[in-house]
Design an enzyme around this catalytic site. Structure first.
Site, PDB file in Angstrom:
ATOM      1  N   GLU A  56       0.825  -1.206   0.000  1.00 48.86           N
ATOM      2  CA  GLU A  56       0.000   0.000   0.000  1.00 48.86           C
ATOM      3  C   GLU A  56       0.866   1.265   0.000  1.00 48.86           C
ATOM      4  OE1 GLU A  56      -3.749   1.665   2.463  1.00 48.86           O
ATOM      5  OE2 GLU A  56      -3.833  -0.501   2.107  1.00 48.86           O
ATOM      6  N   TYR A  94      -7.298   4.655  -8.491  1.00 50.72           N
ATOM      7  CA  TYR A  94      -6.569   4.310  -7.266  1.00 50.72           C
ATOM      8  C   TYR A  94      -5.408   3.388  -7.611  1.00 50.72           C
ATOM      9  CZ  TYR A  94      -5.433   2.356  -2.714  1.00 50.72           C
ATOM     10  OH  TYR A  94      -4.759   1.969  -1.577  1.00 50.72           O
ATOM     11  N   GLU A  96      -1.518   1.731  -6.157  1.00 49.11           N
ATOM     12  CA  GLU A  96      -0.556   1.537  -5.075  1.00 49.11           C
ATOM     13  C   GLU A  96       0.548   0.617  -5.560  1.00 49.11           C
ATOM     14  OE1 GLU A  96      -2.257  -1.966  -2.307  1.00 49.11           O
ATOM     15  OE2 GLU A  96      -3.534  -0.186  -2.321  1.00 49.11           O
ATOM     16  N   HIS A 146      -1.551  -7.674  -2.430  1.00 48.16           N
ATOM     17  CA  HIS A 146      -2.557  -7.022  -1.595  1.00 48.16           C
ATOM     18  C   HIS A 146      -3.922  -7.382  -2.175  1.00 48.16           C
ATOM     19  CE1 HIS A 146      -4.315  -3.067   0.246  1.00 48.16           C
ATOM     20  NE2 HIS A 146      -4.747  -4.168   0.845  1.00 48.16           N
ATOM     21  N   ASP A 180      -0.863  -8.637   2.895  1.00 51.16           N
ATOM     22  CA  ASP A 180      -2.248  -8.430   3.297  1.00 51.16           C
ATOM     23  C   ASP A 180      -3.155  -9.160   2.312  1.00 51.16           C
ATOM     24  OD1 ASP A 180      -4.709  -7.579   4.116  1.00 51.16           O
ATOM     25  OD2 ASP A 180      -4.377  -5.454   3.713  1.00 51.16           O
ATOM     26  N   ASP A 225      -3.374 -10.524   7.423  1.00 57.63           N
ATOM     27  CA  ASP A 225      -2.025 -10.618   6.857  1.00 57.63           C
ATOM     28  C   ASP A 225      -1.471 -12.018   7.091  1.00 57.63           C
ATOM     29  OD1 ASP A 225      -1.338  -7.448   6.441  1.00 57.63           O
ATOM     30  OD2 ASP A 225      -2.592  -7.813   8.190  1.00 57.63           O
ATOM     31  N   HIS A 265      -2.363  -2.010  10.315  1.00 62.65           N
ATOM     32  CA  HIS A 265      -1.936  -3.409  10.286  1.00 62.65           C
ATOM     33  C   HIS A 265      -0.644  -3.571  11.064  1.00 62.65           C
ATOM     34  CE1 HIS A 265      -4.444  -5.045   6.851  1.00 62.65           C
ATOM     35  NE2 HIS A 265      -4.651  -3.746   6.738  1.00 62.65           N
TER      36      HIS A 265
END
Length: 282
Positions: A56, A94, A96, A146, A180, A225, A265
């Site tokens: 992220e 979006y 990442e 992720h 994650d 995770d 996290h």
């Protein structure tokens, strides 16, 4: 850092084996990298790891990761830290990244592969192949992903196919899936596990159990995770009992509010035996 403190840190890390971590840094980018306190906490968390898969990362210009790398090298000059980043992942606006931070004086990246988002994944998984002469295993693959919470059972299941493709590409079964996976809570209902090949295929070993909490918030208790190992050779190189979340809030003496400024996290981590140490019996 005082030379004696560096020596003690090095001895502690060496005694623990070779540490591999995965950490969802919860929107790490310009704002967090500009916060001296948050950066200090991140450095104290990540300096414990020989390789860390940081997830992220929201770092459009790349400046935030460069700043983190500089701080790691400044805090721990006994090692030379480097990074390997995925492309910016995501189908829509979006985006990442996943970034492997590693000690370049101990670790060599020999190859890497970026999977696409077409069809199965909202964000493509990212894999890297590492050569680490100081460990009992020496060569292995780390696959970090992720998982989208909206489609967690399907994406986790599809990681099984990704691992098979990587095994064929690189000719190795020594592979670790980490990060994650949103593999808990309401995202993966109990009745969904039976259809997830990564879960029931006996070649894969889940080192972080379903009852483990990897979340910072007191009101949640979920094993989002995970660390999953493929292959007996890599499993034998894992130090028994070393796979667990790292509760940085407790270790750094942070309140929940303070810890959430760093991430929601906890990192998950596992240690590999060093070369010359006896691998465990299965």
């Amino acid at each position: 850092m005082h030379p004696l403190a560096l020596l003690l840190l090095g001895l502690r890390l060496a005694g623990a084996g070779f540490k591999i971590c995965a950490f969802n840094a919860h929107g790490f980018g310009e704002a967090k990298s500009g916060d001296t306190w948050v950066m200090g906490a991140l450095v104290q968390i990540l300096v414990r790891c020989d390789i860390a898969a940081v997830q992220e990362v929201r770092d459009v210009k790349g400046d935030a990761m460069q700043a983190l790398l500089r701080e790691l090298n400044r805090y721990d000059p006994s090692h030379s830290y480097a990074q390997l980043g995925s492309r910016r992942l995501g189908r829509g606006t979006y985006k990442e990244q996943i970034v492997f931070l590693y000690r370049a004086d101990l670790v060599t990246v020999t190859d890497w592969y970026q999977f696409g988002e077409a069809g199965d994944f909202a964000r493509g998984p990212f894999a890297a192949r590492f050569h680490v002469p100081s460990t009992a295993i020496k060569d292995f693959v780390l696959l970090s992903h992720h998982v989208s919470p909206r489609d967690a059972p399907h994406e986790i299941d599809q990681l099984h196919q990704v691992c098979q493709e990587l095994s064929q590409r690189w000719g190795t079964q020594n592979m670790m899936v980490l990060g994650d996976l949103n593999a808990g809570g309401a995202y993966v209902p109990h009745n969904a596990w039976g259809s997830i090949r990564l879960r029931w295929d006996p070649r894969f070993h889940w080192l972080i159990g379903d009852g483990v909490n990897t979340t910072v918030r007191a009101r949640t208790h979920c094993a989002y995770d995970r660390i999953v190992v493929q292959g007996d050779e890599l499993l034998r190189a894992v130090v028994p009992g070393s796979a667990k979340p790292y509760n940085f809030a407790r270790s750094l003496g942070l309140s929940e509010e303070e810890a959430l400024q760093v991430s929601d996290h906890y990192p998950v981590e596992v240690n590999l035996y060093l070369a010359g140490q006896a691998p465990r019996e299965l």
